[in-house]
Write an enzyme that holds these catalytic residues in place. Structure first.
Site, PDB file in Angstrom:
ATOM      1  N   CYS A 111     -86.732  41.471  43.941  1.00 32.05           N
ATOM      2  CA  CYS A 111     -85.994  42.396  44.799  1.00 32.05           C
ATOM      3  C   CYS A 111     -85.843  41.739  46.163  1.00 32.05           C
ATOM      4  CB  CYS A 111     -86.764  43.709  44.923  1.00 32.05           C
ATOM      5  SG  CYS A 111     -85.952  44.929  45.970  1.00 32.05           S
ATOM      6  N   GLU A 124     -81.423  49.171  40.804  1.00 36.48           N
ATOM      7  CA  GLU A 124     -80.660  49.549  42.004  1.00 36.48           C
ATOM      8  C   GLU A 124     -80.685  51.062  42.220  1.00 36.48           C
ATOM      9  OE1 GLU A 124     -80.080  47.283  44.004  1.00 36.48           O
ATOM     10  OE2 GLU A 124     -80.349  45.652  42.584  1.00 36.48           O
ATOM     11  N   HIS A 146     -83.726  52.464  43.907  1.00 38.69           N
ATOM     12  CA  HIS A 146     -83.766  52.370  45.370  1.00 38.69           C
ATOM     13  C   HIS A 146     -83.275  53.664  46.018  1.00 38.69           C
ATOM     14  CE1 HIS A 146     -84.939  48.265  46.353  1.00 38.69           C
ATOM     15  NE2 HIS A 146     -84.122  47.765  45.440  1.00 38.69           N
TER      16      HIS A 146
HETATM   17 NI    NI Z   1     -84.224  45.755  44.805  1.00 39.67          NI
END
Ligand code: NI
Length: 176
Positions: free
Chosen positions: A99, A142, A145
């Site tokens: 990440c 994603e 997040h």
């Molecule tokens: Ni990430």
């Protein structure tokens, strides 16, 4: 414009992001353009708005060939606003992830193998796709997040967490 990527430890990465309410605005187009510049500059496979400090439900992902994931099959470049992810099978699979907000490290993360995702592009046009494998993995990473979840929070086995250049000394993976 390249924006600064927040790193793990910043409380903004742990917040739940809010939905985008207006499409096709200068603000949204600028955010997405900046996210593309930022992801490209970092050789990222994907990027979520909270990683650049914006608490909106916007992710981008995709690549032809990723220097950070040299073994990965291509993933179509996608802009996804207000995404919804639905697993299509019970099966999960472990795989290595990194990440841009957790630089220099990789960990083994369980993810759904097969899913459907939907959402909208920057202009509000609907998107709906099925994905498997690394494509499905990137989408889950994603979208996590947007709910304040970083991949180490999904890990089950911390013996498979380490520095990229130590885990994969011959792979020549660029530094984050
Ligand atoms: Ni990430």
């Amino acid at each position: 414009m390249i924006r600064e990527i927040l790193r793990m430890g910043d409380p903004r990465l742990l917040e739940k992001s809010r939905p985008v309410e207006a499409f096709g605005t200068t603000e949204l187009r600028t955010l997405i353009g900046d996210m593309q510049d930022t992801m490209r500059a970092a050789n990222g496979a994907g990027l979520a708005a909270p990683q650049v400090g914006i608490g909106l439900r916007v992710v981008i992902f995709g690549f032809e060939a990723s220097p950070r994931y040299p073994q990965a099959e291509p993933v179509p470049f996608t802009i996804l606003v207000n995404p919804v992810v639905t697993p299509l099978a019970d099966e999960m699979e472990e795989g290595w992830e990194g990440c841009l907000s957790v630089p220099g490290l990789r960990g083994m993360v369980p993810r759904w193998v097969h899913l459907r995702y939907s959402g909208f592009d920057a202009e509000g046009e609907p998107i709906e796709r099925e994905a498997r494998g690394f494509h499905a993995r990137v989408v889950q990473h994603e979208c996590d997040h947007l709910d304040g979840i970083l991949y180490p929070m999904r890990m089950r086995d911390f013996s498979r967490f380490g520095f990229t250049d130590v885990l994969f000394p011959d792979a020549n993976i660029p530094e984050d």
